[in-house]
Design an enzyme around this catalytic site. Structure first.
Site, PDB file in Angstrom:
ATOM      1  N   TYR A   1     -14.901   1.324  -7.233  1.00  0.00           N
ATOM      2  CA  TYR A   1     -16.160   2.056  -7.101  1.00  0.00           C
ATOM      3  C   TYR A   1     -16.969   1.991  -8.392  1.00  0.00           C
ATOM      4  CZ  TYR A   1     -13.546   3.680  -3.091  1.00  0.00           C
ATOM      5  OH  TYR A   1     -12.810   3.707  -1.935  1.00  0.00           O
TER       6      TYR A   1
ATOM      7  N   ARG B   1       1.164  10.051   5.965  1.00  0.00           N
ATOM      8  CA  ARG B   1       1.287   8.619   6.254  1.00  0.00           C
ATOM      9  C   ARG B   1       2.592   8.020   5.726  1.00  0.00           C
ATOM     10  NH1 ARG B   1      -3.765   8.433   8.050  1.00  0.00           N
ATOM     11  NH2 ARG B   1      -5.619   8.504   6.722  1.00  0.00           N
TER      12      ARG B   1
ATOM     13  N   LYS C   1       0.859  -1.188   0.000  1.00  0.00           N
ATOM     14  CA  LYS C   1       0.000   0.000   0.000  1.00  0.00           C
ATOM     15  C   LYS C   1       0.890   1.232   0.000  1.00  0.00           C
ATOM     16  CE  LYS C   1      -3.571   2.428   2.540  1.00  0.00           C
ATOM     17  NZ  LYS C   1      -4.549   2.390   3.634  1.00  0.00           N
TER      18      LYS C   1
ATOM     19  N   LYS D   1      -2.085  -1.406  -3.908  1.00  0.00           N
ATOM     20  CA  LYS D   1      -2.964  -0.244  -3.850  1.00  0.00           C
ATOM     21  C   LYS D   1      -2.146   1.035  -3.879  1.00  0.00           C
ATOM     22  CE  LYS D   1      -6.005   1.954  -0.591  1.00  0.00           C
ATOM     23  NZ  LYS D   1      -6.445   2.005   0.770  1.00  0.00           N
TER      24      LYS D   1
HETATM   25  C1  PBG Z   1      -7.515   3.200   5.403  1.00  0.00           C
HETATM   26  C2  PBG Z   1      -7.754   3.154   3.949  1.00  0.00           C
HETATM   27  C3  PBG Z   1      -7.550   4.148   2.982  1.00  0.00           C
HETATM   28  C4  PBG Z   1      -8.060   3.634   1.781  1.00  0.00           C
HETATM   29  C5  PBG Z   1      -8.501   2.344   2.060  1.00  0.00           C
HETATM   30  N1  PBG Z   1      -8.285   2.055   3.388  1.00  0.00           N
HETATM   31  C6  PBG Z   1      -7.073   5.529   3.077  1.00  0.00           C
HETATM   32  C7  PBG Z   1      -5.721   5.879   3.488  1.00  0.00           C
HETATM   33  O1  PBG Z   1      -4.851   5.039   3.717  1.00  0.00           O
HETATM   34  O2  PBG Z   1      -5.506   7.074   3.623  1.00  0.00           O
HETATM   35  C8  PBG Z   1      -8.120   4.346   0.473  1.00  0.00           C
HETATM   36  C9  PBG Z   1      -9.165   3.890  -0.471  1.00  0.00           C
HETATM   37  C10 PBG Z   1      -9.460   4.818  -1.585  1.00  0.00           C
HETATM   38  O3  PBG Z   1      -8.806   5.860  -1.781  1.00  0.00           O
HETATM   39  O4  PBG Z   1     -10.406   4.516  -2.335  1.00  0.00           O
HETATM   40  N2  PBG Z   1      -6.227   3.237   5.824  1.00  0.00           N
END
Ligand code: PBG
Length: 325
Positions: free
Chosen positions: A313, A217, A195, A248
């Site tokens: 989505y 983050r 991620k 992701k």
């Molecule tokens: C939670 C999380 C996030 C997303 C999924 N789980 C946001 C982030 O890490 O800031 C993002 C999903 C999206 O942008 O559609 N940590």
């Protein structure tokens, strides 16, 4: 042998020929639709940067979940907007928590849907970080037990899969041990293994009200420049007990999806995130892109790169388009 013996255009002449030789065939079978659940009843609060997506109370979410099922989409992933937030995200593991209640409602309605829950603290902490804060930093080890308890509460509510997205080191092992200790050894973990710290989560943070109140983050999510490190993250998560792994966002990381697919023998997911969705929606609303053709091409690309499961989505629209094509 080359031209004029070789003429690749021969196989592109008609739609029937193109269909026959198509290498990547997308279907609704690998799609997961993300949903946002909020307190109250009869609430449907549209997310302005994500046209078509809303924060919904459990009753409304249930209605949409029925629609998702009828469209042949196999599953949903749930994100919660809790009534209250605190420093440790304690509402995240409550049996009466918002996600837990949504899972129970979907279970009770007997819908034929795989229910995935996102395991993370950012929606539940008042500072918006994915872990607890110690000395101004996101503390890794102190967060693990909280995440494990959250995952357990999702399991108890009836989740089919838990999906940790926090990016703390060791969280998959902590969750696996906690689930096993409580007789949920059968429950799979889908790890958000690679991620990235991405600008493309912008609209999601409006949808989930999870914007960090200080800093960013980057001390826990991955640097977008690193692909080898993704393989390390995936290897560690599998070692710790992840049954499936995810990359992701999706589109800026197709190379990472491909490398993960080629290097590991577990199902690979890809999250086509909020910002990727918002870009397409905005361009389509302006008449700058043909939405259907664009989405079909993007989803085909994510699958071609090696994703088995795609969180998007666009899932409902895709299911309709694929049904009518
Ligand atoms: C939670 C999380 C996030 C997303 C999924 N789980 C946001 C982030 O890490 O800031 C993002 C999903 C999206 O942008 O559609 N940590």
């Amino acid at each position: 042998m080359s031209f004029p013996t070789q003429r690749p255009r021969r196989l592109r002449r008609t739609e029937a020929l193109r269909n026959l030789v198509r290498e990547t065939r997308i279907s609704t079978a690998g799609l997961i639709y993300p949903m946002f659940v909020c307190p109250g009843t009869k609430v449907r609060q549209p997310v302005s940067s994500m046209p078509g997506i809303a924060q919904q109370s459990v009753d409304q979410l249930l209605e949409e979940a029925r629609e998702v099922e009828q469209l042949g989409i196999p599953g949903i992933i749930l994100f919660g907007l809790p009534e209250s937030k605190d420093a440790t995200g304690s509402s995240s593991a409550s049996a009466q928590g918002i996600v837990q209640r949504a899972v129970e409602a979907v279970r009770k309605a007997n819908l034929n849907l795989v229910v995935i829950t996102d395991v993370c603290l950012c929606e539940y902490t008042d500072h918006g970080h994915c872990g607890v804060i110690e000395n101004g930093e996101v503390a890794n080890d102190a967060t693990l037990e909280i995440l494990a308890n959250q995952a357990l509460s999702h399991a108890r509510a009836g989740a089919d899969i838990v999906a940790p997205s926090d990016m703390m080191d060791g969280r998959v092992a902590a969750i696996r041990a906690k689930l096993d200790d409580h007789k949920f050894e059968h429950l799979p973990i889908l790890a958000y293994a690679a991620k990235y710290s991405s600008a493309f989560y912008g609209p999601f943070r409006e949808a989930a009200q999870s914007t960090p109140q200080f800093g960013d983050r980057r001390s826990y999510q991955m640097d977008p420049a690193n692909a080898r490190e993704a393989l390390k993250e995936v290897a560690l998560d599998i070692e710790e007990g992840a049954d499936m792994v995810m990359v992701k966002p999706a589109l800026p990381y197709l190379d990472v999806i491909r490398r993960v697919r080629d290097n590991f023998n577990v199902p690979v997911g890809a999250y086509n995130v909020s910002g990727e969705y918002a870009m397409v929606k905005a361009a389509a609303a302006n008449g700058w892109l043909d939405e259907k053709r664009t989405v079909l091409e993007l989803i085909t690309s994510i699958q071609r790169a090696g994703a088995d499961i795609i969180l998007t989505y666009h899932a409902k629209d895709l299911a309709r388009w694929l049904r009518s094509s």
